[in-house]
Design a protein around this motif. Structure first.
Motif, short mmCIF file in Angstrom:
data_model
loop_
_atom_site.label_atom_id
_atom_site.label_comp_id
_atom_site.label_asym_id
_atom_site.label_seq_id
_atom_site.Cartn_x
_atom_site.Cartn_y
_atom_site.Cartn_z
N SER A 266 0.81 -1.21 0.00
CA SER A 266 0.00 0.00 0.00
C SER A 266 0.85 1.26 0.00
O SER A 266 0.35 2.34 -0.28
CB SER A 266 -0.93 0.01 1.22
OG SER A 266 -0.19 0.11 2.41
N ARG B 254 0.82 6.72 0.65
CA ARG B 254 -0.10 5.58 0.84
C ARG B 254 -1.00 5.53 -0.38
O ARG B 254 -1.80 6.43 -0.63
CB ARG B 254 -0.89 5.80 2.12
CG ARG B 254 -1.95 4.77 2.49
CD ARG B 254 -1.50 3.41 2.44
NE ARG B 254 -1.14 2.49 3.44
CZ ARG B 254 -1.43 2.34 4.68
NH1 ARG B 254 -2.14 3.17 5.33
NH2 ARG B 254 -1.01 1.34 5.36
N GLN C 248 -5.60 1.07 0.75
CA GLN C 248 -5.88 0.67 2.13
C GLN C 248 -6.28 -0.81 2.16
O GLN C 248 -7.46 -1.14 2.25
CB GLN C 248 -7.00 1.53 2.70
CG GLN C 248 -7.21 1.40 4.19
CD GLN C 248 -6.16 2.13 4.98
OE1 GLN C 248 -5.53 3.05 4.51
NE2 GLN C 248 -5.95 1.72 6.20
N CYS D 12 -2.16 -4.25 6.68
CA CYS D 12 -1.07 -3.36 6.33
C CYS D 12 -0.34 -2.95 7.60
O CYS D 12 -0.83 -3.14 8.71
CB CYS D 12 -1.56 -2.15 5.55
SG CYS D 12 -2.83 -1.19 6.38
N VAL E 236 -5.22 7.08 3.01
CA VAL E 236 -4.74 7.04 1.63
C VAL E 236 -4.41 8.47 1.19
O VAL E 236 -5.14 9.40 1.48
CB VAL E 236 -5.80 6.41 0.71
CG1 VAL E 236 -5.38 6.48 -0.74
CG2 VAL E 236 -6.06 4.98 1.13
#
Length: 81
Positions: free
Chosen positions: A18, A61, A64, A68, A75
């Motif tokens: 991510s 990022r 999601q 993670c 994000v």
């Protein structure tokens, strides 16, 4: 980035896909007249040795996923330079 989770008496390692990275290269910059920003944050530029040329790396990022390393970080996309 790697993460670990317990799974039935063993440890499972997974790759956190991510987080991504974009490399930035700018030429013809006159410091301090010009700056580069991404999502309204200043990007720290590093000189390459060539006059007026700078580079930087931007980690962000991108998504999601359910598993993670940092689930509370939101994000960052879309990136606006």
């Amino acid at each position: 980035m790697l993460g670990e989770e317990p799974a039935g008496g063993a440890t499972v390692r997974y790759v956190d896909s991510s987080v991504e990275r974009v490399q930035v290269k700018v030429q013809g910059l006159t410091d301090p007249r010009h700056i580069v920003t991404v999502n309204s944050r200043r990007v720290p530029l590093h000189p390459t040795g060539t006059v007026g040329e700078y580079v930087a790396g931007v980690r962000y990022r991108a998504g999601q996923p359910p598993n993670c390393l940092h689930p509370t970080i939101p994000v960052d996309t879309p990136l606006v330079f």
